[in-house]
Design an enzyme around this catalytic site. Structure first.
Site, PDB file in Angstrom:
ATOM      1  N   LYS A  56      28.986 -15.623  13.919  1.00 52.35           N
ATOM      2  CA  LYS A  56      29.727 -16.720  14.532  1.00 52.35           C
ATOM      3  C   LYS A  56      28.983 -18.033  14.312  1.00 52.35           C
ATOM      4  O   LYS A  56      27.756 -18.036  14.281  1.00 52.35           O
ATOM      5  CB  LYS A  56      29.822 -16.493  16.050  1.00 52.35           C
ATOM      6  CG  LYS A  56      30.786 -15.419  16.467  1.00 52.35           C
ATOM      7  CD  LYS A  56      30.844 -15.328  17.991  1.00 52.35           C
ATOM      8  CE  LYS A  56      31.758 -14.219  18.453  1.00 52.35           C
ATOM      9  NZ  LYS A  56      33.166 -14.384  18.054  1.00 52.35           N
ATOM     10  N   ARG A  85      37.525  -4.200  19.217  1.00 54.39           N
ATOM     11  CA  ARG A  85      38.520  -3.153  18.973  1.00 54.39           C
ATOM     12  C   ARG A  85      37.855  -1.851  18.511  1.00 54.39           C
ATOM     13  O   ARG A  85      38.409  -0.781  18.700  1.00 54.39           O
ATOM     14  CB  ARG A  85      39.588  -3.660  17.990  1.00 54.39           C
ATOM     15  CG  ARG A  85      39.094  -3.937  16.609  1.00 54.39           C
ATOM     16  CD  ARG A  85      40.076  -4.801  15.810  1.00 54.39           C
ATOM     17  NE  ARG A  85      39.996  -6.216  16.204  1.00 54.39           N
ATOM     18  CZ  ARG A  85      40.731  -7.172  15.686  1.00 54.39           C
ATOM     19  NH1 ARG A  85      41.644  -6.899  14.769  1.00 54.39           N
ATOM     20  NH2 ARG A  85      40.590  -8.430  16.095  1.00 54.39           N
TER      21      ARG A  85
HETATM   22  N1  BES Z   1      34.512 -11.811  21.431  1.00 50.60           N
HETATM   23  C1  BES Z   1      35.323 -12.340  20.396  1.00 50.60           C
HETATM   24  C2  BES Z   1      36.607 -12.994  20.907  1.00 50.60           C
HETATM   25  C3  BES Z   1      36.456 -14.225  21.756  1.00 50.60           C
HETATM   26  C4  BES Z   1      36.561 -15.477  21.191  1.00 50.60           C
HETATM   27  C5  BES Z   1      36.275 -14.128  23.108  1.00 50.60           C
HETATM   28  C6  BES Z   1      36.468 -16.609  21.970  1.00 50.60           C
HETATM   29  C7  BES Z   1      36.159 -15.265  23.902  1.00 50.60           C
HETATM   30  C8  BES Z   1      36.262 -16.502  23.330  1.00 50.60           C
HETATM   31  C9  BES Z   1      35.735 -11.221  19.430  1.00 50.60           C
HETATM   32  O1  BES Z   1      34.826 -10.187  19.298  1.00 50.60           O
HETATM   33  C10 BES Z   1      35.919 -11.852  18.086  1.00 50.60           C
HETATM   34  O2  BES Z   1      34.979 -12.397  17.603  1.00 50.60           O
HETATM   35  N2  BES Z   1      37.114 -11.776  17.535  1.00 50.60           N
HETATM   36  C11 BES Z   1      37.416 -12.330  16.267  1.00 50.60           C
HETATM   37  C12 BES Z   1      38.300 -11.352  15.534  1.00 50.60           C
HETATM   38  C13 BES Z   1      38.555 -11.693  14.108  1.00 50.60           C
HETATM   39  C14 BES Z   1      37.276 -11.593  13.302  1.00 50.60           C
HETATM   40  C15 BES Z   1      39.596 -10.758  13.541  1.00 50.60           C
HETATM   41  C16 BES Z   1      38.141 -13.667  16.459  1.00 50.60           C
HETATM   42  O3  BES Z   1      38.955 -13.770  17.376  1.00 50.60           O
HETATM   43  O4  BES Z   1      37.854 -14.590  15.726  1.00 50.60           O
HETATM   44 ZN    ZN Z   2      33.314 -10.507  17.834  1.00 47.43          ZN
END
Ligand code: BES
Ligand code: ZN
Ligand code: ZN
EC number: 3.4.11.1
Length: 501
Positions: A280, A354
């Site tokens: 991230k 997931r």
């Molecule tokens: N924990 C994050 C989602 C999230 C984002 C929670 C902002 C709270 C605030 C999750 O694990 C994630 O990173 N999801 C990705 C999925 C994508 C790579 C398909 C996302 O939402 O960008």
């Molecule tokens: Zn994530």
């Protein structure tokens, strides 16, 4: 402390009195006049002059001298118009009142309960008392564990003045409001605790401590060796990049004579999400201690369930791990085995929620769950779609969803159900090498994330909740401070109380 009395009278003049006022009323509530005639006359002049705000959740502090020259302190709380008041509005009003009490540094508080009730919009004494007792706990919540200079702890003595005194309805309202408030505050604290002090083992210890508080709740923690022998390789793959061992946390609440057909609450317990090798950016990582917001909601709901003792079996399942990076961490392109038997291609290591939930819900089915609710901070797409107020939902069962929606409404927590489509189900299966693909692209991101978990649900009636936007907020809201919100604790606990689904 909450006490109940029948009538308010002016003898308690060292008490700040909280009174609900309505936009479409012609004057102040008559309950005030009954308690103190001379004060009422003085206050009514203020009302006529428009000095008392009646708009929803607006607060007016006032001090008047009555005929004995004693100072009477009041907090008026606006409730808006009669027909527009809802439970959510009432909760906000009580929240505003509790904040005003806090700012005034008052410790003895009286509440004229009947000025907040309105049977014609289903806001009777029980509901109003519940909202008040909940707000007393949740609107004064502060997370100051790490502040060396803490705000002075005050002991508040609230007295509720209710027409019928301490009726069954008022008692039930106080009890349920307290259960919700303690559940919500537990969830908030778990979310607010930094990742260095809440690795998976510490989260498991919190769950065990919760189980010890209630006779009908038992706990079981699966350690890394047990996870290996069970074949939970989706959870284990996410855990590989971390020095802290993964845990599968299980709580059982037995509300029925025999242990069968539990409602399963499955919560995402990522104690920190760096994204893994699909790392991230800094601003996106900053708040990722909150990535166990789903787990926190499940534990908060169990705190409330432990107190309310509904006649239903409920099981909590929390796969817990960090999502970090080291030489053994999972990589894009890896293929994982799951507890369920289906295989997953990891397209993006940041779509880890997931993965662990796939093993979590499969284990819920293995343990005999006849209905499953999963809850997680799952997708950034949900934050974009619904913001920090509304929780996203998906379901494969209209009857269960209806019961859930009713619970959410009763709990005053907004939810929105997303549609599904065969095309989006195909996307989840769009891997060249495995059965499933954990990241099929940006389009319909919240829906495909939910449907991925749905692939492990099979025919079990199921609700999927995405609290990515609502579990942690970066602004103070009418419901509480910045940080963990405890969202869905009340809804899940209410669902567990419902017997008709
Ligand atoms: N924990 C994050 C989602 C999230 C984002 C929670 C902002 C709270 C605030 C999750 O694990 C994630 O990173 N999801 C990705 C999925 C994508 C790579 C398909 C996302 O939402 O960008
Ligand atoms: Zn994530
Ligand atoms: Zn995550």
């Amino acid at each position: 402390m909450l006490a109940v009395e029948k009538k308010w009278s002016k003898k308690s003049s060292d008490q700040v009195l909280v009174v609900g006022v309505r936009e479409d009323d012609n004057g102040l509530p008559e309950e005030l006049e009954k308690g103190n005639k001379s004060m009422f006359a003085a206050l009514n002049r203020q009302w006529t002059d428009g000095a008392i705000a009646t708009k929803k959740a607006r607060v007016t502090n006032m001090a008047v001298l009555d005929e004995d020259e004693t100072l009477q302190q009041l907090i008026f709380v606006g409730l808006g118009t009669r027909s527009s008041l809802t439970l959510a509005g009432l909760k906000e009003a009580f929240g505003a009142a509790v904040k005003a009490v806090h700012e005034q540094k008052a410790t003895k508080i009286g509440v004229l309960l009947d000025t907040f009730c309105d049977e014609s919009v289903s806001l009777g004494e029980e509901v109003a008392t519940q909202a008040l007792s909940d707000a007393v706990l949740t609107a004064s919540y502060r997370f100051d564990t790490y502040k060396t200079k803490k705000e002075e702890q005050r002991n508040y003595a609230y007295t509720i003045y209710a027409q019928n005194g301490e009726s069954e309805a008022v008692r039930a309202g106080i009890h349920r409001g307290r259960a919700f408030g303690q559940g919500v505050n537990l969830a908030r604290t778990l979310v607010n605790l930094p990742a260095n002090d809440l690795p998976p083992v510490a989260l498991a210890e919190e769950a065990e401590a919760l189980a010890h508080r209630y006779e009908k709740i038992s706990s079981e923690i699966l350690d890394i060796n047990e996870l290996r022998s069970l074949g939970m390789h989706a959870l284990l793959a996410v855990n590989r990049g971390s020095d802290h061992p993964a845990q599968m946390i299980i709580l059982r609440y037995q509300g029925e004579e025999t242990w069968e057909n539990p409602l399963a609450l499955v919560g995402k317990g990522i104690t920190f999400d760096s994204g893994g090798y699909s790392i991230k950016p800094g601003h996106g990582m900053k708040t990722m201690k909150s990535d166990m917001g789903g787990a926190a909601a499940v534990l908060g709901a169990f705190e409330a369930i432990g107190q309310m003792q509904p006649q239903k079996n409920v099981i909590a399942i929390i796969p817990a791990t960090e999502n970090l990076i080291n030489g053994s961490a999972m990589k894009p392109g890896d293929v994982l085995q799951t507890f369920d038997g289906q295989t997953i291609e990891v397209n993006n290591t940041d779509a880890e929620g997931r993965l662990i939930l796939a093993d979590g819900v499969a284990y819920a089915r293995h343990l005999g769950a006849d209905k499953i609710v999963d809850i997680s901070t799952l997708t950034g797409a949900c934050v974009v779609a619904l913001g920090d107020v509304i929780t996203g939902a998906l379901s494969n069962n209209d009857a269960l969803y209806e019961a859930f929606e009713k619970s959410a409404e009763e709990a005053g927590e907004p939810v929105w159900r997303f549609p599904t489509h065969p095309r989006y189900e195909e996307m989840v299966r769009s891997s060249d090498v495995a059965d499933l693909n954990n990241s099929p692209g940006r389009e319909a991101g919240t829906i495909t994330a939910g449907l991925f978990i749905g692939a492990f649900i099979h025919e079990t009636p199921w609700i999927h909740l995405d609290v990515a936007g609502t579990a942690f907020v970066e602004r103070e809201t009418p419901m509480g401070p910045k940080g963990g919100t405890g969202v869905m604790v009340r809804t899940l606990a209410t669902l567990a109380r419902q017997s008709n689904f």
